[in-house]
Design a protein around this motif. Structure first.
Motif, PDB file in Angstrom:
ATOM      1  N   ARG A 155       0.674  -1.033  -0.093  1.00  0.00           N
ATOM      2  CA  ARG A 155       0.155   0.051  -0.105  1.00  0.00           C
ATOM      3  C   ARG A 155       0.957   1.245  -0.043  1.00  0.00           C
ATOM      4  N   GLN A 156       1.845   1.268   0.881  1.00  0.00           N
ATOM      5  CA  GLN A 156       2.679   2.334   0.898  1.00  0.00           C
ATOM      6  C   GLN A 156       3.332   2.850  -0.408  1.00  0.00           C
ATOM      7  N   ALA A 157       3.867   1.597  -1.214  1.00  0.00           N
ATOM      8  CA  ALA A 157       4.492   2.014  -2.551  1.00  0.00           C
ATOM      9  C   ALA A 157       3.272   2.621  -3.348  1.00  0.00           C
ATOM     10  N   GLN A 158       2.166   2.061  -3.573  1.00  0.00           N
ATOM     11  CA  GLN A 158       1.085   2.922  -4.470  1.00  0.00           C
ATOM     12  C   GLN A 158       0.768   4.169  -4.131  1.00  0.00           C
ATOM     13  N   ILE A 159       0.669   4.317  -2.580  1.00  0.00           N
ATOM     14  CA  ILE A 159       0.266   5.602  -2.173  1.00  0.00           C
ATOM     15  C   ILE A 159       1.378   6.527  -2.499  1.00  0.00           C
ATOM     16  N   LEU A 160       2.419   6.494  -2.547  1.00  0.00           N
ATOM     17  CA  LEU A 160       3.579   7.454  -2.350  1.00  0.00           C
ATOM     18  C   LEU A 160       3.855   7.598  -3.995  1.00  0.00           C
ATOM     19  N   ALA A 161       3.514   6.703  -4.768  1.00  0.00           N
ATOM     20  CA  ALA A 161       3.658   6.725  -6.202  1.00  0.00           C
ATOM     21  C   ALA A 161       2.778   7.930  -6.876  1.00  0.00           C
ATOM     22  N   LYS A 162       1.751   8.187  -6.113  1.00  0.00           N
ATOM     23  CA  LYS A 162       0.530   8.940  -6.278  1.00  0.00           C
ATOM     24  C   LYS A 162       0.839  10.322  -5.792  1.00  0.00           C
ATOM     25  N   ASN A 163       1.222  10.296  -4.578  1.00  0.00           N
ATOM     26  CA  ASN A 163       1.799  11.543  -3.891  1.00  0.00           C
ATOM     27  C   ASN A 163       2.912  11.419  -2.844  1.00  0.00           C
ATOM     28  N   THR A 267       9.371  -6.858   0.006  1.00  0.00           N
ATOM     29  CA  THR A 267       9.006  -6.727  -1.348  1.00  0.00           C
ATOM     30  C   THR A 267       7.534  -6.185  -1.697  1.00  0.00           C
ATOM     31  N   PRO A 268       7.257  -5.009  -1.719  1.00  0.00           N
ATOM     32  CA  PRO A 268       6.005  -4.590  -2.515  1.00  0.00           C
ATOM     33  C   PRO A 268       5.381  -5.106  -3.545  1.00  0.00           C
ATOM     34  N   ILE A 269       4.553  -6.172  -3.269  1.00  0.00           N
ATOM     35  CA  ILE A 269       4.023  -6.939  -4.398  1.00  0.00           C
ATOM     36  C   ILE A 269       2.490  -7.029  -4.360  1.00  0.00           C
ATOM     37  N   ALA A 270       1.780  -6.791  -5.463  1.00  0.00           N
ATOM     38  CA  ALA A 270       0.368  -7.062  -5.556  1.00  0.00           C
ATOM     39  C   ALA A 270       0.042  -7.679  -6.629  1.00  0.00           C
ATOM     40  N   GLY A 271      -1.308  -8.478  -6.592  1.00  0.00           N
ATOM     41  CA  GLY A 271      -1.681  -9.385  -7.774  1.00  0.00           C
ATOM     42  C   GLY A 271      -2.898  -9.623  -7.394  1.00  0.00           C
ATOM     43  N   GLN A 272      -3.962  -9.875  -8.747  1.00  0.00           N
ATOM     44  CA  GLN A 272      -5.175 -10.251  -8.628  1.00  0.00           C
ATOM     45  C   GLN A 272      -5.512 -11.039  -9.737  1.00  0.00           C
ATOM     46  N   ALA A 273      -6.401 -11.912  -9.886  1.00  0.00           N
ATOM     47  CA  ALA A 273      -6.927 -12.766 -10.893  1.00  0.00           C
ATOM     48  C   ALA A 273      -8.412 -12.733 -10.720  1.00  0.00           C
ATOM     49  N   THR A 274      -9.113 -12.519 -11.851  1.00  0.00           N
ATOM     50  CA  THR A 274     -10.131 -12.821 -12.093  1.00  0.00           C
ATOM     51  C   THR A 274     -10.681 -13.777 -12.963  1.00  0.00           C
ATOM     52  N   ILE A 275     -11.891 -14.494 -13.140  1.00  0.00           N
ATOM     53  CA  ILE A 275     -12.104 -15.488 -13.855  1.00  0.00           C
ATOM     54  C   ILE A 275     -13.468 -15.188 -14.748  1.00  0.00           C
ATOM     55  N   GLN A 276     -13.533 -15.307 -16.286  1.00  0.00           N
ATOM     56  CA  GLN A 276     -14.752 -15.040 -16.842  1.00  0.00           C
ATOM     57  C   GLN A 276     -14.706 -15.874 -18.070  1.00  0.00           C
ATOM     58  N   ASP A 277     -15.908 -16.508 -18.332  1.00  0.00           N
ATOM     59  CA  ASP A 277     -15.892 -17.416 -19.550  1.00  0.00           C
ATOM     60  C   ASP A 277     -14.811 -18.124 -19.923  1.00  0.00           C
ATOM     61  N   ALA A 287       7.087  -3.135  -6.783  1.00  0.00           N
ATOM     62  CA  ALA A 287       7.626  -1.840  -6.691  1.00  0.00           C
ATOM     63  C   ALA A 287       8.604  -1.621  -5.782  1.00  0.00           C
ATOM     64  N   LYS A 288       9.333  -0.414  -5.761  1.00  0.00           N
ATOM     65  CA  LYS A 288       9.961  -0.015  -4.510  1.00  0.00           C
ATOM     66  C   LYS A 288       9.310   0.669  -3.517  1.00  0.00           C
ATOM     67  N   PRO A 289       9.661   0.310  -2.209  1.00  0.00           N
ATOM     68  CA  PRO A 289       8.656   0.785  -1.247  1.00  0.00           C
ATOM     69  C   PRO A 289       8.324   2.294  -1.311  1.00  0.00           C
ATOM     70  N   GLU A 324      19.107  -6.599 -10.928  1.00  0.00           N
ATOM     71  CA  GLU A 324      19.567  -5.589 -10.020  1.00  0.00           C
ATOM     72  C   GLU A 324      18.492  -4.724  -8.982  1.00  0.00           C
ATOM     73  N   PHE A 325      17.323  -4.869  -9.505  1.00  0.00           N
ATOM     74  CA  PHE A 325      16.215  -4.275  -9.090  1.00  0.00           C
ATOM     75  C   PHE A 325      15.915  -5.007  -7.761  1.00  0.00           C
ATOM     76  N   PHE A 326      15.771  -6.304  -8.027  1.00  0.00           N
ATOM     77  CA  PHE A 326      15.572  -7.380  -6.913  1.00  0.00           C
ATOM     78  C   PHE A 326      16.635  -7.595  -5.583  1.00  0.00           C
ATOM     79  N   GLU A 327      17.930  -7.551  -6.177  1.00  0.00           N
ATOM     80  CA  GLU A 327      18.893  -7.573  -5.485  1.00  0.00           C
ATOM     81  C   GLU A 327      18.867  -6.277  -4.399  1.00  0.00           C
ATOM     82  N   TRP A 328      18.685  -5.257  -5.110  1.00  0.00           N
ATOM     83  CA  TRP A 328      18.296  -4.010  -4.255  1.00  0.00           C
ATOM     84  C   TRP A 328      17.355  -3.940  -3.155  1.00  0.00           C
ATOM     85  N   LEU A 329      16.312  -4.466  -3.519  1.00  0.00           N
ATOM     86  CA  LEU A 329      15.207  -4.715  -2.566  1.00  0.00           C
ATOM     87  C   LEU A 329      15.614  -5.598  -1.585  1.00  0.00           C
TER      88      LEU A 329
END
Length: 340
Positions: A155-163, A267-277, A287-289, A324-329
């Motif tokens: 949540r923090q990563a996505q909030i700070l990305a916006k503001n 590690t700030p990770i988000a993921g959602q799946a939906t099913i249709q037909d 993301a970065k924190p 490098e991104f994941f090693e940094w995290l």
């Protein structure tokens, strides 16, 4: 009469129906939300198996306090991550102290202890986050410099990305504790899972329901999983009846994404799946924190390939972000300031 003969006679009587089956023991954390989910599971078991489990005392709730419940002055990223909410339940399950563990699936690591399985999930609740504040009607309307209470780096990563002027502070404890702190003015706002509020009939507390385009929810958010020992045929028979296949498949896709990224609470990770037909639609991000970098992915494919789709999405994000991104995290010590 010899002891071994008494035992044999008792077994014969039990097999013939002369002895009652022992109570089915449900292991759960003791928070109000965890108990609400355990009681929901109990009620479903009673309704599906009224003759076996409908009588008073046929199902026993075994309430346990986990390390995650006891250490509240630190963020999960500082004290070991998600397994802190399941370790004690795992030990009780393997020690035959409980028969079934009732879990919030977003708290369950992508690995399970040997000799245990998690073959069943209840029908999923609304997976979205909600914004709660007495000072603004939406997340986007919060004044610059406002303080948001959240224990989630996602949540923090996505909030700070916006503001990036907003400040996120560690804000743990059960839902009631967080809402009390909000009322006391400890923070200006908080974000919670809508599913938890709905399960406790507290959805009116939400100021704004946040859509996925604004804040993508956590992997497995809103899902309840049922775990048991892999050789416990009695429990397996019961919980198989409760499995909601669409939820199970969607969460399997999301957890495959998390596993591919070797995701943890650092590690700030988000993921959602939906099913249709008969198709599964997946959206994920890492993301970065501080929200300064976010890598997003979307995948669609046949439902039969749910796990492969989640895994492939994770591999794509790893390729896009680079090693490098994941090693940094992993080298960071992400800390949220503590809400006083």
């Amino acid at each position: 009469m010899r002891p071994h003969f008494v035992l044999s006679l008792a077994l014969l009587i039990g097999a013939a129906g002369g002895l009652e089956a022992p109570p089915l023991r449900l292991g759960t954390r003791g928070s109000p939300l965890a108990l609400a989910q355990a009681y929901m599971t109990r009620d479903l078991l009673m309704s599906q198996f009224p003759e076996e489990l409908g009588a008073e005392g046929a199902i026993e709730l075994c309430i346990m306090k986990t390390q995650g419940d006891m250490i509240l002055d630190k963020a999960l990223s500082e004290i070991g991550g998600k397994g802190l909410f399941t370790k004690e339940l795992d030990v009780a399950l393997l020690g035959d102290q409980v028969d079934i563990c009732v879990h919030s699936m977003k708290d369950v690591p992508t690995w399970l202890p040997a000799k245990t399985v998690l073959p069943s999930m209840l029908e999923r609740e609304d997976t979205r986050d909600v914004f709660i504040s007495p000072k603004a009607s939406s997340l986007s309307e919060l004044p610059d410099g406002s303080v948001i209470g959240s224990a989630s780096l996602r949540r923090q990563a996505q909030i700070l990305a916006k503001n990036p002027t907003l400040e996120c502070v560690n804000f743990r404890g059960n839902v009631q504790t967080r809402l009390r702190k909000l009322d006391e003015g400890v923070v200006d706002a908080t974000l919670l899972a809508y599913a938890g509020l709905k399960r406790m009939d507290m959805e009116d507390e939400a100021t704004q329901i946040i859509e996925w385009d604004e804040i993508l929810p956590a992997v497995a958010q809103g899902a309840i999983g049922l775990q048991c020992r892999d050789d416990d045929e009695r429990s397996l028979r019961y919980i198989d009846k409760l499995n909601h296949k669409a939820t199970f498949d969607a969460v399997a896709c999301e957890r495959a994404f998390l596993a591919a990224l070797d995701g943890n609470c650092k590690t700030p990770i988000a993921g959602q799946a939906t099913i249709q037909d008969g198709q599964i639609f997946f959206r994920g991000l890492v993301a970065k924190p501080d929200g300064s970098e976010i890598y997003r992915v979307e995948r669609t494919g046949p439902l039969a390939d749910a796990v492969k789709i989640g895994n492939d999405a994770g591999e794509q994000v790893k390729a896009d972000a680079g090693i490098e991104f994941f090693e940094w995290l992993q080298a960071q010590e992400p800390k949220l300031a503590v809400a006083q």
